[in-house]
Design a protein around this motif. Sequence first.
Motif, PDB file in Angstrom:
ATOM      1  N   GLU A 120     -15.253   8.383   5.996  1.00  0.00           N
ATOM      2  CA  GLU A 120     -14.931   8.021   4.276  1.00  0.00           C
ATOM      3  C   GLU A 120     -13.390   7.748   4.427  1.00  0.00           C
ATOM      4  OE1 GLU A 120     -13.605  12.427   2.467  1.00  0.00           O
ATOM      5  OE2 GLU A 120     -15.794  11.613   2.578  1.00  0.00           O
ATOM      6  N   GLY A 121     -13.159   6.716   3.309  1.00  0.00           N
ATOM      7  CA  GLY A 121     -11.741   6.268   3.204  1.00  0.00           C
ATOM      8  C   GLY A 121     -10.995   7.453   2.452  1.00  0.00           C
ATOM      9  N   LEU A 122      -9.598   6.967   2.324  1.00  0.00           N
ATOM     10  CA  LEU A 122      -8.723   7.909   1.464  1.00  0.00           C
ATOM     11  C   LEU A 122      -8.452   6.882   0.112  1.00  0.00           C
ATOM     12  CD1 LEU A 122      -7.410  10.478   1.548  1.00  0.00           C
ATOM     13  CD2 LEU A 122      -5.315   9.588   2.361  1.00  0.00           C
ATOM     14  N   GLU A 123      -8.717   7.238  -1.044  1.00  0.00           N
ATOM     15  CA  GLU A 123      -8.362   6.599  -2.038  1.00  0.00           C
ATOM     16  C   GLU A 123      -6.854   5.974  -2.191  1.00  0.00           C
ATOM     17  OE1 GLU A 123      -8.648   6.622  -6.904  1.00  0.00           O
ATOM     18  OE2 GLU A 123      -9.301   8.353  -5.851  1.00  0.00           O
ATOM     19  N   GLY A 124      -6.736   4.629  -2.264  1.00  0.00           N
ATOM     20  CA  GLY A 124      -5.463   4.028  -2.374  1.00  0.00           C
ATOM     21  C   GLY A 124      -4.682   3.815  -1.023  1.00  0.00           C
ATOM     22  N   SER A 182       0.867  -1.067   0.162  1.00  0.00           N
ATOM     23  CA  SER A 182      -0.206  -0.072   0.059  1.00  0.00           C
ATOM     24  C   SER A 182       0.801   1.202  -0.033  1.00  0.00           C
ATOM     25  CB  SER A 182      -0.893   0.045   1.065  1.00  0.00           C
ATOM     26  OG  SER A 182      -1.936  -1.204   1.179  1.00  0.00           O
ATOM     27  N   PRO A 185     -10.281  12.210   6.783  1.00  0.00           N
ATOM     28  CA  PRO A 185      -9.846  10.934   6.078  1.00  0.00           C
ATOM     29  C   PRO A 185      -9.948   9.765   6.989  1.00  0.00           C
ATOM     30  CG  PRO A 185      -8.493  12.890   5.362  1.00  0.00           C
ATOM     31  CD  PRO A 185      -9.505  13.214   6.540  1.00  0.00           C
ATOM     32  N   SER A 212       2.686   7.873   4.718  1.00  0.00           N
ATOM     33  CA  SER A 212       2.947   7.384   3.308  1.00  0.00           C
ATOM     34  C   SER A 212       4.543   7.055   3.586  1.00  0.00           C
ATOM     35  CB  SER A 212       3.044   7.909   2.312  1.00  0.00           C
ATOM     36  OG  SER A 212       3.945   9.360   2.527  1.00  0.00           O
TER      37      SER A 212
END
Length: 336
Positions: A88-92, A10, A84, A45
């Motif tokens: 709701e999610g965070l794309e990717g 991820s 986030p 990240s």
Amino acid sequence: MRRLLGRHGSRALVLTSRESLAWLLCGARVTVPTNGDPVVSVVVSADDVTLHVFTNERDRMLAEELVGLPFSSVVEHPWFQPLPGIGEGLEGALAESAVSAELRALRAPLLPSEVTRYRSLGAEVAAAVTRIARSARSEDTERTIAAELAREVVAMGAEPVVTLVAGQSRLELRHPLPTSAPLGTRSMLVLGARRGGLIVNLTRWIGEERGSGELAARLFEVEADAFEATRPGRPLSDVLADVVRSYATQGFNSAEWLRHHQGGPTGYAGRDPRATPAAQDVVQGGQAFAWNPSAPRGKVEDTVVITGGRPDVLTCDPEWPTVSVRGVARPLALLS
């Protein structure tokens, strides 16, 4: 956490729980209501750590809770929109819920700086309980004592997480939420407090009754077996199985362990997680535990860190009477 991202392929991980956020953010208070949703989330990240925060909480959080933390960027959100990962999610990105067990394992072994602030909290909470227990009178109500416990916790810059008091008439209860009942000649005080993200838990007794000393001695032996079973590399389910056998060995009903949870790892949650027959989290060196063997009219509980295979008791006060159980000082009932 970046190694975790690599294992899952991820690009980012969104932290949203109070436990993981407080751990990552060095003990920051991330909620407003004590058990409310966090007012921040953090995206980790491979290269960045991004703070997401509600606009109305930004200035306070940065000035008081997150001082000096090197975020790559800070992103504000209106109070009426979800952060986030929360709502709701965070794309990717990888959601925390998808790797909750792995994150528990990451935060389980405490750093020396964490143990230092944990030990400080434990000593202060234990000393506060001693002061209140010494001044308690048989005619005091459970609520009066609970209020004193909560006042002491808030005064030391912590938050009450659990405040339980049982007077003489309610000692059969394992979770005695305080009432207007008087303490009488024997009572139980249970306190959980959070500061710097970390939670300490302890149980103390005032007074005695017929058989209470013998009951406490047997429960101390069950707890001692729990400490000895808490060895790095063992699944929690195996540790619990040893605790279950200890109840029978100490002459309790073999089903006694079913009548109340037995505790387990602690730290950034009251139990992180609670030990159950299905719990596969593995014990780690330097991890905090709060086992709490109990029986009708009896319970033992303290917060410890497992160091070199031995329990290092954090919630201890030299002013409280103790007895040595397999080389570990355990609290006796306070007598007038």
